[in-house]
Design a protein around this motif. Structure first.
Motif, PDB file in Angstrom:
ATOM      1  N   LYS A  47      -3.135  -4.087  -1.174  1.00 27.60           N
ATOM      2  CA  LYS A  47      -1.784  -4.425  -1.628  1.00 27.60           C
ATOM      3  C   LYS A  47      -0.710  -3.707  -0.824  1.00 27.60           C
ATOM      4  CE  LYS A  47      -3.396  -5.296  -6.271  1.00 27.60           C
ATOM      5  NZ  LYS A  47      -3.457  -4.825  -7.643  1.00 27.60           N
ATOM      6  N   GLU A  48      -1.059  -2.547  -0.257  1.00 33.73           N
ATOM      7  CA  GLU A  48      -0.108  -1.781   0.550  1.00 33.73           C
ATOM      8  C   GLU A  48      -0.269  -2.053   2.039  1.00 33.73           C
ATOM      9  OE1 GLU A  48      -1.263   2.119  -0.600  1.00 33.73           O
ATOM     10  OE2 GLU A  48      -0.035   2.103  -2.410  1.00 33.73           O
ATOM     11  N   GLY A  49      -1.103  -3.029   2.402  1.00 38.46           N
ATOM     12  CA  GLY A  49      -1.302  -3.362   3.799  1.00 38.46           C
ATOM     13  C   GLY A  49      -2.460  -2.626   4.448  1.00 38.46           C
ATOM     14  N   GLY A  50      -3.311  -1.995   3.653  1.00 38.87           N
ATOM     15  CA  GLY A  50      -4.444  -1.249   4.185  1.00 38.87           C
ATOM     16  C   GLY A  50      -5.740  -2.025   4.089  1.00 38.87           C
ATOM     17  N   SER A  51      -6.854  -1.291   3.949  1.00 33.79           N
ATOM     18  CA  SER A  51      -8.178  -1.909   3.934  1.00 33.79           C
ATOM     19  C   SER A  51      -8.967  -1.659   2.660  1.00 33.79           C
ATOM     20  CB  SER A  51      -9.010  -1.379   5.108  1.00 33.79           C
ATOM     21  OG  SER A  51      -8.485  -1.829   6.310  1.00 33.79           O
ATOM     22  N   LEU A  52      -8.502  -0.832   1.766  1.00 36.60           N
ATOM     23  CA  LEU A  52      -9.305  -0.419   0.616  1.00 36.60           C
ATOM     24  C   LEU A  52      -9.100  -1.322  -0.588  1.00 36.60           C
ATOM     25  CD1 LEU A  52      -8.595   3.393   0.863  1.00 36.60           C
ATOM     26  CD2 LEU A  52     -10.601   2.172   1.681  1.00 36.60           C
TER      27      LEU A  52
END
Length: 152
Positions: free
Chosen positions: A132-137
């Motif tokens: 949701k924050e633009g990462g991978s997790l």
């Protein structure tokens, strides 16, 4: 059926999360496992969400992963000859569909439950942030298929 991939390493992992990752058989970065969609596994995934990513895998992606990265106990590759001789399935597609439908487990055909994948081509989007924050997790739904194809 979920495909779960470990994204982050072991440094500084809290003991409870480390034991959850161990129960999921995700001992190293870029290892992947298949887990069923049930409440107990969903709880484990939520607990370890800061170190893994997961989503629903489709038959085409699972077929590619089994074909390229599937191993038998002992380290030998899985071949269609092995499937025809030792199982009721004659192709990787049939095996992938049976695994997705829950008709059999990897251990039933002497296959290792863990897939050792390459790091993804073009890299992860950011290993300290959620999807949701633009990462991978965290949970990525159907997008897990594109990540898995980049890693196969």
């Amino acid at each position: 059926m979920y495909l779960v991939i470990r994204v982050r390493g072991t440094t500084g992992v809290i003991q409870g999360i480390a034991s959850t990752l161990e129960m999921l058989r995700l001992n190293r970065i870029n290892h992947a496992v298949l887990v069923e969609e049930n409440p107990s596994y969903k709880g484990m995934l939520q607990k370890a969400k800061d170190y893994i990513t997961w989503g629903e895998i489709d038959a085409e992606t699972l077929t590619e992963i089994i074909e390229k990265r599937g191993r038998l106990v002992g380290g030998a590759r899985i071949s269609e000859e092995y499937l025809a001789e030792n199982t009721d399935y004659s192709s990787f597609e049939e095996l992938a569909n049976a695994l997705l439908n829950g008709e059999l487990k990897a251990q039933d055909i002497n296959m290792k439950p863990v897939f050792r994948l390459h790091p993804p081509r073009k890299g992860y989007e950011g290993i300290r942030h959620s999807i949701k924050e633009g990462g991978s997790l965290g949970y990525r739904g159907e997008d897990i298929n594109s990540l898995a194809k980049r890693m196969a």
